[in-house]
Write a protein that holds these residues in place. Structure first.
Motif, PDB file in Angstrom:
ATOM      1  N   PRO A 172       1.900  -9.270   9.085  1.00 15.63           N
ATOM      2  CA  PRO A 172       1.578  -8.670  10.365  1.00 15.63           C
ATOM      3  C   PRO A 172       2.021  -9.549  11.532  1.00 15.63           C
ATOM      4  N   GLY A 173       2.448  -8.865  12.595  1.00 15.97           N
ATOM      5  CA  GLY A 173       2.890  -9.594  13.785  1.00 15.97           C
ATOM      6  C   GLY A 173       2.665  -8.754  15.021  1.00 15.97           C
ATOM      7  N   VAL A 219       1.682 -13.751   3.541  1.00 10.07           N
ATOM      8  CA  VAL A 219       0.670 -13.541   2.508  1.00 10.07           C
ATOM      9  C   VAL A 219      -0.632 -14.196   2.957  1.00 10.07           C
ATOM     10  N   ASN A 220      -1.715 -13.514   2.639  1.00 11.34           N
ATOM     11  CA  ASN A 220      -3.009 -14.043   3.047  1.00 11.34           C
ATOM     12  C   ASN A 220      -3.647 -14.800   1.892  1.00 11.34           C
ATOM     13  N   MET A 221      -3.513 -16.127   1.982  1.00  7.82           N
ATOM     14  CA  MET A 221      -4.144 -16.979   0.962  1.00  7.82           C
ATOM     15  C   MET A 221      -4.979 -17.986   1.727  1.00  7.82           C
ATOM     16  N   ASP A 222      -6.221 -17.552   2.045  1.00  8.03           N
ATOM     17  CA  ASP A 222      -7.066 -18.410   2.842  1.00  8.03           C
ATOM     18  C   ASP A 222      -6.374 -18.728   4.181  1.00  8.03           C
ATOM     19  N   GLY A 223      -5.914 -17.734   4.853  1.00 15.10           N
ATOM     20  CA  GLY A 223      -5.098 -17.879   6.070  1.00 15.10           C
ATOM     21  C   GLY A 223      -3.703 -17.332   5.784  1.00 15.10           C
ATOM     22  N   TRP A 224      -3.071 -16.757   6.820  1.00 14.46           N
ATOM     23  CA  TRP A 224      -1.788 -16.088   6.620  1.00 14.46           C
ATOM     24  C   TRP A 224      -0.634 -17.081   6.703  1.00 14.46           C
ATOM     25  N   LYS A 246       3.275  -3.320   7.930  1.00 14.68           N
ATOM     26  CA  LYS A 246       2.770  -2.815   6.642  1.00 14.68           C
ATOM     27  C   LYS A 246       1.775  -3.775   6.009  1.00 14.68           C
ATOM     28  N   ALA A 247       2.030  -5.082   6.156  1.00 12.50           N
ATOM     29  CA  ALA A 247       1.156  -6.064   5.524  1.00 12.50           C
ATOM     30  C   ALA A 247      -0.226  -6.108   6.171  1.00 12.50           C
TER      31      ALA A 247
END
Ligand code: PLP
Length: 406
Positions: free
Chosen positions: A141-142, A163-168, A374-375
């Motif tokens: 996302p942006g 990707v969202n892994m404990d923060g994007w 989309k993300a």
């Protein structure tokens, strides 16, 4: 049937056979700004008498510091109401150069600076760099305007999912996979709207290497640079691998609660500044002199107002994120910067459906994550540029809506 010319007005409108005015393909294909559209819907409901708790708009709910307003008034009283140099007043360009040298470690002199609204700075940077069919990579996302700005410039938007892994985070391999021979520009944003994540120095080093290896220009959008909680901001343009290819944009809107003043800056090599200045000369012309005097007072006036606002935003963040995480189906990481909580809502509905339901039933206005790419699907953005009372009431209304619709 060919279009015909309607002669009844001062200007002649080209009508197509159905009688509608024809617009350019460029503008017809453009989506209106989703965030502004939602804000307008909220205003409409409010006009009709519904009390809405709105957390959609991206602007500080503080007033512009008094010393800035006073300097602007004084400039107006002195008659500073005429055109200024298109690249901006020299005193302001000097002050911006000093600021970004000391705060961002950018090697800037006044010839590296042009004064313009930040949004326009990004658009003009894209216009100056992109030919028809050139590709521009940006985060997904942006921010909602990157894609449309690329489209308007004839380029091809290439949103690359984070990707969202404990923060994007952006995976370098994902960006590399998206690079083609037509890739001309990479736009990065730290801290990020909508996620509040930051691109740290190590990640920036990877991006800078990639940009150098593939000869890609970087536009670094740092509009939220002063709103970082606990970590330090780093500008990619200060890295040796990136300094000659980076255009850094920032401004006064978010740091000084000056969104309506439309004043910001671009830092780049002198050739880029000259090219962008041509665009400025043929479009905006210049920023009002009195606005530039106010902005100058902001840069010269110390940081106490920024610090005060930052403290309050941090306190709100620390209050709202736990409240959101208490709600069933909702999960939200702690954002490191900006003033947005970007939370996941796992209830099988799309983010737009959730935004609409919450607006209709809980009278809470949030921005659907899909507006940011989309993300962002599955997420909602809640701006915490709102009073603590409203934030608490908003979280309570969301919680009660969720519990009654299980
Ligand atoms: C990520 C991002 N970049 C740029 C801008 C544009 O800032 P300005 O309103 O100062 O032109 C915004 C405004 O919301 C933003 O969120």
């Amino acid at each position: 049937m060919s279009p015909r010319v309607h002669p009844g007005f001062l200007y002649e409108f080209i009508l197509h056979p159905a009688g509608e005015i024809l617009f350019s393909k460029r503008i017809t294909e453009l989506e209106p700004s989703a965030t502004i559209a939602l804000g307008n819907l909220v205003k409409k409901l409010e006009r009709e008498g519904t009390k809405i708790l709105s957390f959609t708009l991206g602007e500080p709910d503080f007033t512009t510091p008094t010393h800035i307003i006073e300097a602007t008034k004084a400039a107006l009283d002195k008659g500073d109401t005429h055109y200024t140099p298109s690249e901006g007043n020299m005193d302001l360009r000097q002050a911006v150069a000093e600021r970004v040298r000391s705060r961002n470690s950018l090697k800037a002199q006044p010839e590296n600076v042009i004064i313009l609204p930040t949004k326009l700075a990004i658009y003009m940077a894209v216009q100056a760099l992109v030919d028809d069919g050139d590709e521009v990579i940006f985060p997904d996302p942006g921010w909602v305007s990157y894609g449309p700005m690329v489209q308007l410039s004839g380029g091809r938007p290439v949103p690359v999912p984070m990707v969202n892994m404990d923060g994007w985070k952006w995976e370098l391999s994902d960006i590399e996979a998206a690079i083609t021979k037509r890739t001309k520009v990479l736009i990065m944003n730290t801290p990020s709207n909508p996620t509040g994540s930051i691109v740290d120095r190590k990640e920036q080093e990877g991006l800078a290497r990639l940009a150098r290896d593939h000869d890609i220009r970087i536009i670094s959008d740092e509009i939220y640079e002063n709103l970082i909680y606990g970590e330090t901001h780093h500008s990619i343009g200060s890295l040796p691998a990136a300094e000659d290819r980076t255009i850094t944009v920032s401004g006064f809107s978010k740091s000084y609660a000056m969104t309506g003043w439309r004043v910001g800056w671009m830092i780049a090599d002198p050739d880029t500044i000259k090219m962008v200045n041509k665009l400025q000369q043929h479009t905006l012309t210049c920023l009002p002199g009195f606005v530039q005097k106010g902005a100058l007072a902001g840069l010269k006036g110390g940081d106490s107002s920024i610090e005060e606002m930052k403290r309050e935003f941090r306190a709100r963040r620390d209050m709202i994120i736990p409240l959101l995480n208490e709600i069933d189906t909702i999960s939200c990481e702690v954002p490191k910067g900006a003033f947005y909580a970007f939370f996941r809502m796992d209830n099988g509905k799309s983010s737009l459906e959730n935004a609409e339901l919450l607006l209709k039933h809980a009278h809470v206005a949030l921005t659907p994550g899909s507006a940011f790419g989309k993300a962002g699907e599955g997420y909602l953005r809640m701006s915490y540029a709102a009073s603590r009372e409203d934030l608490e009431a908003g979280a309570a209304a969301i919680a009660s809506h969720v519990s009654s619709h299980q």
